[in-house]
Design an enzyme around this catalytic site. Sequence first.
Site, short mmCIF file in Angstrom:
data_model
loop_
_atom_site.label_atom_id
_atom_site.label_comp_id
_atom_site.label_asym_id
_atom_site.label_seq_id
_atom_site.Cartn_x
_atom_site.Cartn_y
_atom_site.Cartn_z
N GLY A 167 0.84 -1.21 0.00
CA GLY A 167 0.00 0.00 0.00
C GLY A 167 0.86 1.25 0.00
CB THR A 179 2.26 0.45 6.41
OG1 THR A 179 0.87 0.15 6.63
CG2 THR A 179 3.04 0.13 7.67
NE ARG A 218 -1.96 -4.65 -1.25
CZ ARG A 218 -1.60 -3.97 -0.15
NH1 ARG A 218 -0.49 -4.29 0.47
NH2 ARG A 218 -2.33 -2.97 0.30
CB SER A 219 5.30 -8.49 -6.50
OG SER A 219 5.81 -9.49 -7.34
CD GLN A 260 -9.18 5.29 6.15
OE1 GLN A 260 -8.97 5.07 7.33
NE2 GLN A 260 -9.83 4.44 5.38
NE ARG A 275 -28.63 7.93 6.55
CZ ARG A 275 -29.85 7.69 7.02
NH1 ARG A 275 -30.04 6.72 7.91
NH2 ARG A 275 -30.88 8.40 6.61
N GLY A 327 -6.53 -0.06 8.47
CA GLY A 327 -5.57 -0.48 9.48
C GLY A 327 -5.33 -1.98 9.46
NE ARG A 328 -2.71 -5.29 5.60
CZ ARG A 328 -2.95 -5.55 4.32
NH1 ARG A 328 -3.63 -6.61 3.98
NH2 ARG A 328 -2.49 -4.78 3.37
CG ASP A 372 0.77 -3.06 10.53
OD1 ASP A 372 1.68 -2.44 9.92
OD2 ASP A 372 0.06 -3.90 9.97
CG HIS A 395 -8.27 2.56 -1.27
ND1 HIS A 395 -9.31 1.66 -1.17
CD2 HIS A 395 -7.13 1.82 -1.27
CE1 HIS A 395 -8.82 0.43 -1.15
NE2 HIS A 395 -7.50 0.50 -1.21
CG ASP A 440 -2.25 -0.78 7.84
OD1 ASP A 440 -3.09 0.07 7.50
OD2 ASP A 440 -2.05 -1.83 7.20
CG ASP A 470 5.16 -6.84 8.79
OD1 ASP A 470 4.33 -6.66 7.89
OD2 ASP A 470 4.87 -7.24 9.93
N GLY A 471 5.67 -7.42 5.35
CA GLY A 471 5.59 -8.46 4.32
C GLY A 471 6.61 -8.20 3.23
NE ARG A 499 -29.76 10.81 9.89
CZ ARG A 499 -29.64 11.21 8.63
NH1 ARG A 499 -28.49 11.70 8.19
NH2 ARG A 499 -30.66 11.14 7.81
CD GLU A 527 -9.06 -2.31 6.77
OE1 GLU A 527 -9.78 -2.23 5.75
OE2 GLU A 527 -7.82 -2.26 6.70
O1 F6P Z 1 -1.78 -1.73 4.44
C1 F6P Z 1 -2.37 -0.55 4.03
C2 F6P Z 1 -3.81 -0.75 3.70
O2 F6P Z 1 -4.34 0.49 3.29
C3 F6P Z 1 -4.66 -1.38 4.81
O3 F6P Z 1 -5.05 -0.44 5.79
C4 F6P Z 1 -5.82 -1.92 4.01
O4 F6P Z 1 -6.44 -2.99 4.68
C5 F6P Z 1 -5.15 -2.39 2.75
O5 F6P Z 1 -3.95 -1.65 2.62
C6 F6P Z 1 -5.97 -2.20 1.49
O6 F6P Z 1 -5.28 -2.79 0.44
P1 F6P Z 1 -5.60 -2.56 -1.10
O7 F6P Z 1 -5.19 -1.17 -1.45
O8 F6P Z 1 -4.80 -3.59 -1.78
O9 F6P Z 1 -7.08 -2.73 -1.23
#
Ligand code: F6P
Length: 320
Positions: free
Chosen positions: A11, A126, A72-73, A253, A245, A171-172, A130, A251, A128, A103-104, A163, A223
Amino acid sequence: MNKIAILCSGGDVSGMNPAIKHFVEYCLQNRAKPYFVFDGYEGLIDDNIVKAHYSDVAGIINRGGTKIGSARSKRFMKSKYRAIAKKNLEKRGIDKLIVLGGDGSFRGIEKFHKETGISFAGVPSTIDNDITGTDYCLGVDTALGVINDALDSIRDTASSFKRAFVIEVMGRDCGFLALVSALTSGAEMCLIPEKSYDLDKFEIEFKKQKKDGRRYFIAVVSEGIKQSSQEISDWFEKKIGVESRVTTLGHIQRGGNPTTRDRLMAYKFITKAIDGLLAGKEDSIICYNQNEFNYKSIDEITNKTYKLDSELLRLAHNIL
Ligand code: F6P
């Protein structure tokens, strides 16, 4: 002459472009030849590697995304493709790589390093936040700014109605973005994967607050939690008796102009990465801890699971 290539993997984050700009400038200042690898590890395999010049990085410091693309390869996980990547670097005499990613991506490059001897420096990038071993990942400050702007806007409309608003943030499996943005936007509820939550507890509290005159509720949910945002929204309607709601920020973000902090951090991460490579460091991840940058091994950052800061959790205890 030293030849160093840079690539982005996974990402993208706002902060990659300032990092790429400083990479070119700092290489040239140190008499090293900078190269771009386009589209992450895919570009290594497909030989999408080009010499970089000052003029390539003009006017990108303020831009989100990454000028050299990311990917993402899946192919890079296979040894036959890593062998092709090795040849593509070797034919240009490139033996040093900077990888902006998570880290991946670092695990992939560590494997590559062991097979080929090509040195690398990883820059945690990232939204995230994380990655174990570093207190900060590039792009987090910009992402939090985008999320907080969105939450402030939602609060404007929320305050006009009676509401609930359930806002899902990225954030995965990590609740950092949700936790910090919920705290700093004054949300009433924050649900994150790291902490089990008790909706019955919220029900008692929110019903009481509603009786005392509260007009609206803002819930920030990560998420990565087990329930869907729609389920939380339905809970507000059924149990609290307010119309609700869902907004999934998605994205947006990952975009936006990099903040001053991310521009500066990009410069500092890259300086440390190039200094390390030129000093002969072969396989380090650049980490930021207690206001200082340091080199860590891949094992130091991947062998433990990321843990949220206990002080943040304490600060947010009444909304978790
Ligand atoms: O790792 C960054 C991130 O934006 C995560 O927060 C999210 O879950 C993921 O990538 C979304 O991935 P993609 O852009 O491949 O849909």
